[in-house]
Design a protein around this motif. Structure first.
Motif, short mmCIF file in Angstrom:
data_model
loop_
_atom_site.label_atom_id
_atom_site.label_comp_id
_atom_site.label_asym_id
_atom_site.label_seq_id
_atom_site.Cartn_x
_atom_site.Cartn_y
_atom_site.Cartn_z
N ASP A 73 0.81 -1.22 0.00
CA ASP A 73 0.00 0.00 0.00
C ASP A 73 0.85 1.27 0.00
N GLN A 74 2.01 1.23 0.62
CA GLN A 74 2.85 2.42 0.70
C GLN A 74 4.03 2.38 -0.28
N THR A 75 4.05 1.39 -1.15
CA THR A 75 5.17 1.23 -2.09
C THR A 75 5.03 2.19 -3.26
N PRO A 76 6.03 3.01 -3.52
CA PRO A 76 5.94 3.94 -4.66
C PRO A 76 6.08 3.21 -5.99
N LEU A 77 5.59 3.85 -7.04
CA LEU A 77 5.68 3.25 -8.37
C LEU A 77 7.13 3.08 -8.78
N HIS A 78 7.94 4.11 -8.55
CA HIS A 78 9.39 3.99 -8.78
C HIS A 78 10.00 3.48 -7.47
N TRP A 79 9.90 2.18 -7.26
CA TRP A 79 10.27 1.61 -5.96
C TRP A 79 11.78 1.56 -5.74
N ILE A 80 12.54 1.70 -6.83
CA ILE A 80 13.99 1.88 -6.72
C ILE A 80 14.23 3.37 -6.89
N PRO A 81 14.57 4.09 -5.82
CA PRO A 81 14.63 5.56 -5.87
C PRO A 81 15.55 6.08 -6.97
N SER A 114 12.95 0.30 -12.02
CA SER A 114 11.67 0.05 -11.35
C SER A 114 10.67 -0.58 -12.31
N TYR A 115 10.59 -0.04 -13.52
CA TYR A 115 9.63 -0.58 -14.48
C TYR A 115 10.08 -1.92 -15.05
N MET A 116 11.39 -2.12 -15.19
CA MET A 116 11.87 -3.40 -15.72
C MET A 116 11.55 -4.54 -14.76
N THR A 117 11.64 -4.27 -13.47
CA THR A 117 11.28 -5.30 -12.49
C THR A 117 9.76 -5.39 -12.33
N ASN A 156 23.03 -9.35 -4.59
CA ASN A 156 22.84 -7.93 -4.83
C ASN A 156 22.58 -7.16 -3.53
N THR A 157 23.23 -6.01 -3.39
CA THR A 157 22.99 -5.16 -2.22
C THR A 157 22.40 -3.81 -2.62
N SER A 158 22.26 -3.55 -3.92
CA SER A 158 21.79 -2.23 -4.36
C SER A 158 20.33 -1.98 -3.99
N TRP A 159 19.56 -3.05 -3.76
CA TRP A 159 18.16 -2.86 -3.38
C TRP A 159 18.00 -2.55 -1.89
N ASN A 160 19.08 -2.49 -1.16
CA ASN A 160 18.98 -2.20 0.28
C ASN A 160 18.40 -0.82 0.55
N LYS A 161 18.53 0.09 -0.42
CA LYS A 161 17.99 1.44 -0.27
C LYS A 161 16.66 1.61 -1.00
N ALA A 162 16.15 0.53 -1.58
CA ALA A 162 14.87 0.57 -2.29
C ALA A 162 13.72 0.31 -1.32
N ASP A 163 12.49 0.37 -1.83
CA ASP A 163 11.33 0.08 -0.98
C ASP A 163 11.50 -1.33 -0.40
N MET A 202 8.81 -4.24 -1.56
CA MET A 202 8.96 -4.75 -2.92
C MET A 202 10.29 -5.48 -3.09
N ALA A 203 11.34 -4.97 -2.48
CA ALA A 203 12.63 -5.66 -2.55
C ALA A 203 12.53 -7.05 -1.94
N ASP A 204 11.82 -7.16 -0.82
CA ASP A 204 11.65 -8.47 -0.19
C ASP A 204 10.81 -9.39 -1.06
N LEU A 205 9.77 -8.85 -1.70
CA LEU A 205 8.94 -9.67 -2.58
C LEU A 205 9.78 -10.33 -3.67
N PHE A 206 10.59 -9.52 -4.34
CA PHE A 206 11.40 -10.08 -5.42
C PHE A 206 12.49 -11.01 -4.88
N LYS A 207 13.12 -10.64 -3.78
CA LYS A 207 14.22 -11.47 -3.27
C LYS A 207 13.70 -12.78 -2.69
N TRP A 208 12.54 -12.75 -2.02
CA TRP A 208 11.93 -13.99 -1.53
C TRP A 208 11.61 -14.91 -2.71
#
Length: 311
Positions: A24-32, A38-41, A162-169, A172-178
């Motif tokens: 609910d609070q995840t931005p569309l551009h979830w990778i700042p 963001s759109y490719m993922t 990958n550690t670059s998603w550590n600063k992302a939402d 969403m990062a957990d969804l993809f990594k899980w």
């Protein structure tokens, strides 16, 4: 039989896991600061639900042909995991809708791929359901899944490292990594099933190469077209320009983004992984670290949240 269900502690059984993601609070551009990544993922949310249900349908038909008990258990676990993946990514489509993204035109293309082109009788070709051809068409589709799972497996290991998603939402990062951790966990099942159903070693090798020649460009097409489709609906005119990128420009941007930020894998990463597939001795067991994947699954916030709510 070698399979992805081996860890230093011994063999374990693949199983579906309960998870809950609140976007609910995840931005569309979830990778700042990185609309392209963001759109490719996010394009994966459109492609996978129908695709993974198709995996399940094909595997349910193939399962009775499996004569190896361990592989049969792995196939059953694979089906259960993929069904959960499909439900999770389907729910993520609501997140896109909340950001005023109309998913339906792209979803129609995906349904055409999996229900018409790769269905039981593509374009009404009912002769493929004749007994003499039915098994061959089934094994072909099992092989297509094997080629697709090569990419999900190597992308899974990329995500584990990958550690670059550590600063992302974080959600969403957990969804993809899980999800990708489970792809590493079951990364050899599709390969082993295809090999099991092929009659000869040479036939298996030739079949998997021909099918990869079909899958690789198709995979790239749907990722790129999904990225363009989503970006074209962005409210920022500069971001909407991504929706007009051609194949070569998208390839260059993916390569540059991957090498500069590691927000997505570089295009050359996928090419190198495909070249490894060409080896007659290739096996996906070498393409990932099962223990690393299981460790992530154990600490996934979504998995922990689901366990807490169930207790």
């Amino acid at each position: 039989m070698t399979n992805s269900c081996q860890t230093p502690g011994g063999r374990h059984q693949l199983k579906a896991r309960k998870v809950r993601f609140d976007l609910d609070q995840t931005p569309l551009h979830w990778i700042p600061g990185d609309a392209l990544a963001s759109y490719m993922t996010n394009a994966i949310h459109l492609l996978l639900p129908e695709g993974e249900l198709w995996f399940c349908r094909v595997y349910n038909k193939a399962a009775p042909l499996v004569t190896d008990a361990g592989l049969r258990d792995d196939v059953d676990g694979f089906i259960r995991q993929e069904a959960v993946h499909s439900r999770v990514h389907t729910s993520a489509q609501s997140y896109l809708n909340r950001h005023d993204i109309d998913c339906e035109p792209y979803l129609a293309r995906v349904r055409f791929l999996f229900k018409t082109l790769l269905g039981e009788a593509p374009f009404g070709m009912k002769f493929l359901q004749f007994k003499a051809l039915e098994r061959s068409w089934l094994v072909t589709r099992v092989g297509i899944i094997g080629a697709v799972e090569h990419f999900t497996g190597i992308l899974g290991q990329w995500a584990m490292d990958n550690t670059s998603w550590n600063k992302a939402d974080p959600v969403m990062a957990d969804l993809f990594k899980w999800h990708l951790a489970e792809e590493v966990e079951h990364r050899t099942v599709a390969f082993d099933l295809h090999r099991h159903l092929c009659k000869t070693r040479l036939g298996f090798y030739v079949s998997r190469q021909l099918l990869m020649a079909f899958v690789f460009p198709l995979f790239i097409y749907f990722v790129f077209s999904g990225t363009r489709f989503l970006a074209a609906q962005d409210k920022d005119p500069e971001v909407r320009k991504i929706g007009r990128f051609g194949f070569l420009r998208m390839t260059r941007r993916m390569e540059r983004c991957g090498k500069a930020t590691d927000h997505v894998p570089a295009f050359s990463f996928l090419v190198k992984a495909t070249l490894r597939w060409l080896s007659p001795s290739f096996h996906p067991i070498t393409e990932g670290d099962t223990r690393q994947a299981l460790d992530y699954i154990a600490r996934s916030p979504a998995a922990q949240r689901a366990l807490a709510e169930a207790s």
